[in-house]
Design a protein around this motif. Structure first.
Motif, PDB file in Angstrom:
ATOM      1  N   SER A  93      34.045 -36.098  -5.511  1.00  0.00           N
ATOM      2  CA  SER A  93      34.459 -35.869  -3.930  1.00  0.00           C
ATOM      3  C   SER A  93      35.983 -35.956  -3.829  1.00  0.00           C
ATOM      4  O   SER A  93      36.837 -35.115  -3.013  1.00  0.00           O
ATOM      5  N   LEU A 105      28.767 -36.994  -4.313  1.00  0.00           N
ATOM      6  CA  LEU A 105      29.581 -35.922  -3.688  1.00  0.00           C
ATOM      7  C   LEU A 105      29.201 -35.624  -2.038  1.00  0.00           C
ATOM      8  O   LEU A 105      27.760 -35.543  -1.824  1.00  0.00           O
ATOM      9  N   SER A 138      32.339 -31.400   0.859  1.00  0.00           N
ATOM     10  CA  SER A 138      33.002 -31.356  -0.512  1.00  0.00           C
ATOM     11  C   SER A 138      32.104 -30.250  -1.176  1.00  0.00           C
ATOM     12  O   SER A 138      32.577 -29.344  -1.475  1.00  0.00           O
TER      13      SER A 138
END
Length: 274
Positions: free
Chosen positions: A48, A3, A7
């Motif tokens: 993401s 991630l 995000s």
């Protein structure tokens, strides 16, 4: 791909805006774990990419999925059992003495998750109070549409009923429905479920004699806790009772409540004139 910071920050802002829940830095692992199944269901390789697709092309349904996935739905039957003992030993006798014989008592399970808390209350009252189904109405609310629908259905897996539900109560109040267990029609009549965001202006509910707002405030910042307690108090009867989680308190948050010790538990009551 893990991630990205961009995000994660977007998800944090979205969840706070929609639910007021605070995701602290360091919770990236939680976001990944909760959103990865959704990303894979949509055919995306990682979280993401899923988050970026929603961020750049807003979609109300996917936004709801993100928020609901990141609300905590941990629950069990008779969780932290003392508040339920307090209900039957002290709170209900006091309320029944103060109300008229035809006055229906109103109880609110304000973060009901998949329904174990409101149905725990319903079972206790059905077992201890004559004509409980006509004397008590239980309102169950949750931020999650999925949890509300599960509460309405009143169906639980074997694993779920194994988490704290005594066998005699299972036999008395449930019937087999395939691989699941279904609550009795009497319990379902006592419980009504609907969506409610505690961090937003509340719908017209109540007035409530008892509110269970347990293991909820710990997820909010101080101003949100204060606002929620104020809104809840506005929906309670002047002599009502509020139960919070074991790690929660009104002390240092909102001084318009009186703490009452009941055995090994405690409850809070609105201070007169506050």
């Amino acid at each position: 791909m893990t991630l990205t910071a961009t995000s994660f920050d977007w998800v944090r802002a979205l969840v706070h805006k929609e639910s007021a829940i605070v995701l602290q830095p360091g919770k990236e692992y939680l976001v990944e774990a909760r959103l990865l199944p959704i990303a894979r269901q949509l055919g995306m390789p990682d979280v993401s990419q899923f988050v970026e697709s929603v961020r750049t092309r807003p979609d109300p349904d996917k936004t709801r999925q993100i928020v609901e996935a990141l609300t905590t739905n941990e629950t069990s039957w008779f969780r932290d059992g003392d508040p339920f003992t307090a209900l039957t030993s002290t709170v209900m006798p006091a309320l029944l003495a103060a109300r008229g014989p035809n006055e229906r008592l109103q109880i609110w399970s304000a973060a009901c998750s998949s329904g174990q808390e409101p149905y725990t209350i319903a079972m206790l009252l059905e077992d201890s109070l004559p004509n409980a189904a006509t004397r008590v109405a239980i309102t169950a609310t949750d931020l999650s549409r999925e949890m509300v629908e599960r509460t309405k259905a009143g169906r639980f897996s074997q694993l779920e009923v194994n988490r704290g539900l005594p066998a005699p109560m299972l036999v008395r109040h449930f019937t087999r429905a395939g691989t699941e267990w279904e609550v009795s029609p009497t319990l379902r009549r006592m419980v009504s479920a609907s969506e409610c965001n505690l961090a937003a202006p509340l719908p017209r509910l109540g007035p409530f004699d008892v509110v269970y707002l347990r293991n909820v405030l710990i997820y909010f910042d101080l101003p949100t806790k204060q606002a929620i307690l104020r809104r809840v108090r506005d929906l309670m009867r002047p002599d009502g009772w509020l139960f919070l989680g074991a790690a929660e308190t009104t002390l240092g948050v909102d001084d318009s409540w009186e703490r009452v010790v009941i055995g090994r538990s405690s409850a809070y009551r609105p201070l007169k004139g506050a």
